[in-house]
Design a protein around this motif. Structure first.
Motif, PDB file in Angstrom:
ATOM      1  N   LEU A 297     -10.842  23.772  -6.581  1.00 56.49           N
ATOM      2  CA  LEU A 297     -10.572  24.241  -7.954  1.00 56.49           C
ATOM      3  C   LEU A 297     -11.309  25.254  -8.562  1.00 56.49           C
ATOM      4  N   ALA A 311      -9.034  23.116 -15.371  1.00 50.96           N
ATOM      5  CA  ALA A 311      -8.947  23.296 -14.129  1.00 50.96           C
ATOM      6  C   ALA A 311      -7.236  23.415 -13.541  1.00 50.96           C
ATOM      7  N   ASP A 312      -7.110  24.338 -12.958  1.00 52.19           N
ATOM      8  CA  ASP A 312      -6.027  24.626 -12.043  1.00 52.19           C
ATOM      9  C   ASP A 312      -5.653  23.607 -11.058  1.00 52.19           C
ATOM     10  N   VAL A 313      -4.520  22.886 -11.017  1.00 52.69           N
ATOM     11  CA  VAL A 313      -4.618  22.211  -9.853  1.00 52.69           C
ATOM     12  C   VAL A 313      -3.057  22.315  -9.308  1.00 52.69           C
ATOM     13  N   LEU A 316      -1.918  21.766  -5.694  1.00 56.55           N
ATOM     14  CA  LEU A 316      -1.996  20.334  -5.348  1.00 56.55           C
ATOM     15  C   LEU A 316      -0.875  19.459  -5.857  1.00 56.55           C
ATOM     16  N   THR A 317      -0.346  19.964  -7.240  1.00 57.02           N
ATOM     17  CA  THR A 317       0.528  18.939  -7.746  1.00 57.02           C
ATOM     18  C   THR A 317       1.449  19.994  -8.731  1.00 57.02           C
ATOM     19  N   SER A 320       0.755  16.790 -13.494  1.00 59.23           N
ATOM     20  CA  SER A 320      -0.573  16.305 -13.618  1.00 59.23           C
ATOM     21  C   SER A 320      -0.771  15.054 -14.189  1.00 59.23           C
ATOM     22  N   PHE A 323      -0.563  12.919 -11.154  1.00 58.49           N
ATOM     23  CA  PHE A 323      -1.892  13.351 -10.334  1.00 58.49           C
ATOM     24  C   PHE A 323      -3.129  12.568 -10.845  1.00 58.49           C
ATOM     25  N   CYS A 324      -3.177  12.581 -12.126  1.00 59.63           N
ATOM     26  CA  CYS A 324      -4.520  12.034 -12.752  1.00 59.63           C
ATOM     27  C   CYS A 324      -4.237  10.715 -12.730  1.00 59.63           C
ATOM     28  N   ARG A 348       0.436  21.769 -14.318  1.00 61.95           N
ATOM     29  CA  ARG A 348      -0.408  22.305 -13.088  1.00 61.95           C
ATOM     30  C   ARG A 348      -1.845  22.154 -13.349  1.00 61.95           C
ATOM     31  N   PHE A 372     -10.290  14.979  -2.842  1.00 62.80           N
ATOM     32  CA  PHE A 372      -9.614  16.606  -3.115  1.00 62.80           C
ATOM     33  C   PHE A 372      -9.642  16.989  -1.771  1.00 62.80           C
ATOM     34  N   SER A 376      -6.619  19.139   0.374  1.00 64.01           N
ATOM     35  CA  SER A 376      -6.571  20.606   0.669  1.00 64.01           C
ATOM     36  C   SER A 376      -6.263  20.915   1.885  1.00 64.01           C
TER      37      SER A 376
END
Ligand SMILES: Cc1ncc(COP(=O)(O)O)c(C=O)c1O
Length: 377
Positions: A297, A311-313, A316-317, A320, A323-324, A348, A372, A376
């Motif tokens: 991140l 944070a930009d994720v 990964l997704t 969001s 994801f959360c 995102r 994480f 990654s």
């Protein structure tokens, strides 16, 4: 017709977090910006004391209004008349009051995107039109004077928030002054949400009142004073709108709880305890800022104040919320999905709140690191 507004997704995540806890799972709550510390002990002692001696009727504490007025002098060197202060059940009704007593249905109100979910939705509920201005790293995630002067036609109002939710970014004093100048020139009324004042990690956060005596200013005991559930806050109203705002509060909300007003007055002098909380947040912030880049991140907003990391994720997704939810189910760490704060790019992004204990931040990082790492590549 009633306006359609989106749900606050962090509440959905929080419900799931509580359900998992009820099943015996260990959950760390980083989904809400809610201090885990509770009210200062002296405020709680005062609440116990007054319960036996006060009838708890409808009430506006003159002493509390006078103390809040003094806060503006202490913090910003600005003189404020207690007559311009309305005591509210937190910042949320203060926002409704400011908007409804100053603007009309159909009015265009500018605000930053990303921004606090309730700004957009409260505007919609009041049949006003949110005009979102995209604010990214180039703008320090904040509204600028340039962006406001470029808006055509000029909006009727603007909501500014510094430190901001979900980014924690702060508008520097010279930019705030420039924003005020543009608003004055273009006839734009400022509503300034100063709920995170007192929670900054570098310089002092200026109040809009230092530059504009005619702004509506919102504040609350929910953050710095660590009294979210006491439901106490205030709205500072420009002199010419005080009577209108009083008519609105009298009809819509009446008064905040008497118990909270008594306790809040005492809390306002508990600097030692409250500044101790900031030291905890400062440690938590450092731990998060040190750890998150190693999790991949790397694009995070500068948390100058408040207690959030945005944070930009996006690597990964693109969902969001899912994801959360997965992060919570797998690790017991509850966070807020970005869609609450940014309807365009929020799928995102995610927001961590570090208003928990340092031990909880350490444990959360221990749990999410392998999660994480597994994603990654
Ligand atoms: C920017 C902002 N404004 C207002 C509120 C609402 O606060 P209150 O609990 O005082 O209603 C919040 C709550 O998180 C917030 O983040």
């Amino acid at each position: 017709m009633s306006a359609t507004i989106e749900p606050f997704r962090a509440i959905t995540i929080s419900r799931l977090a509580h359900a998992l806890k009820a099943e015996g799972r260990s959950v760390i709550h980083m989904e809400f910006g809610q201090p885990s510390t509770g009210a200062p002990p002296a405020a709680i002692a005062e609440a116990h004391r007054v319960l036996d001696v006060d009838g708890m009727g409808y009430w506006e504490s003159p002493a509390l209004k006078a103390r809040i007025a003094r806060l503006y002098d202490e913090r910003y060197g600005v003189e404020v008349s207690p007559d311009r202060l309305l005591l509210t059940n937190g910042a949320s009704p203060a926002l409704v009051l400011a908007l409804s007593s100053r603007f009309s249905p159909g009015d265009r109100i500018a605000l930053a995107r990303p921004g606090y979910v309730a700004y957009r939705n409260t505007l919609k509920a009041l049949h006003m039109t949110p005009v979102e201005i995209a604010c990214g790293p180039d703008e320090h995630y904040q509204l600028t004077a340039a962006a406001l002067s470029a808006l055509e036609p000029a909006p009727a109002g603007v909501i500014i928030a510094s430190p901001a939710n979900p980014t924690g970014s702060i508008i520097p004093p010279e930019e705030l002054e420039a924003i005020v100048a543009v608003c004055r020139e273009r006839g734009i009324t400022i509503v300034s949400d100063e709920i995170y004042h007192g929670l900054s990690y570098a310089d002092r956060t200026p109040s809009v009142l230092e530059f504009d005596a005619d702004a509506f200013v919102i504040n609350s005991f929910s953050k710095y004073w660590s009294m979210a559930g006491w439901r106490l806050g205030w709205l500072l109203v420009p002199a010419e709108h005080v009577e209108t705002a009083k008519a609105y509060i009298g009809n819509l909300f009446l008064t905040p709880p008497s118990l909270s007003q008594h306790a809040g007055l005492v809390a306002m002098d508990q600097h030692m305890v409250l500044d101790g909380h900031i030291e905890v947040y400062r440690r938590n912030r450092s731990l998060m800022l040190d750890a998150l880049p190693a999790l991949g991140l790397k694009s995070i907003a500068p948390p100058d104040g408040a207690f959030y990391i945005w944070a930009d994720v996006g690597h990964l997704t693109d969902d969001s919320v899912a994801f959360c939810e997965q992060l919570l189910r797998d690790t017991g760490v509850a966070t807020a999905p970005g869609v609450d704060f940014d309807p365009v790019h929020g799928h995102r992004f995610m927001r961590f709140s570090f208003a928990v204990s340092t031990a909880e931040v350490e444990e959360a990082l221990r749990r999410i690191t392998p999660w994480f790492a597994a994603r990654s590549f």
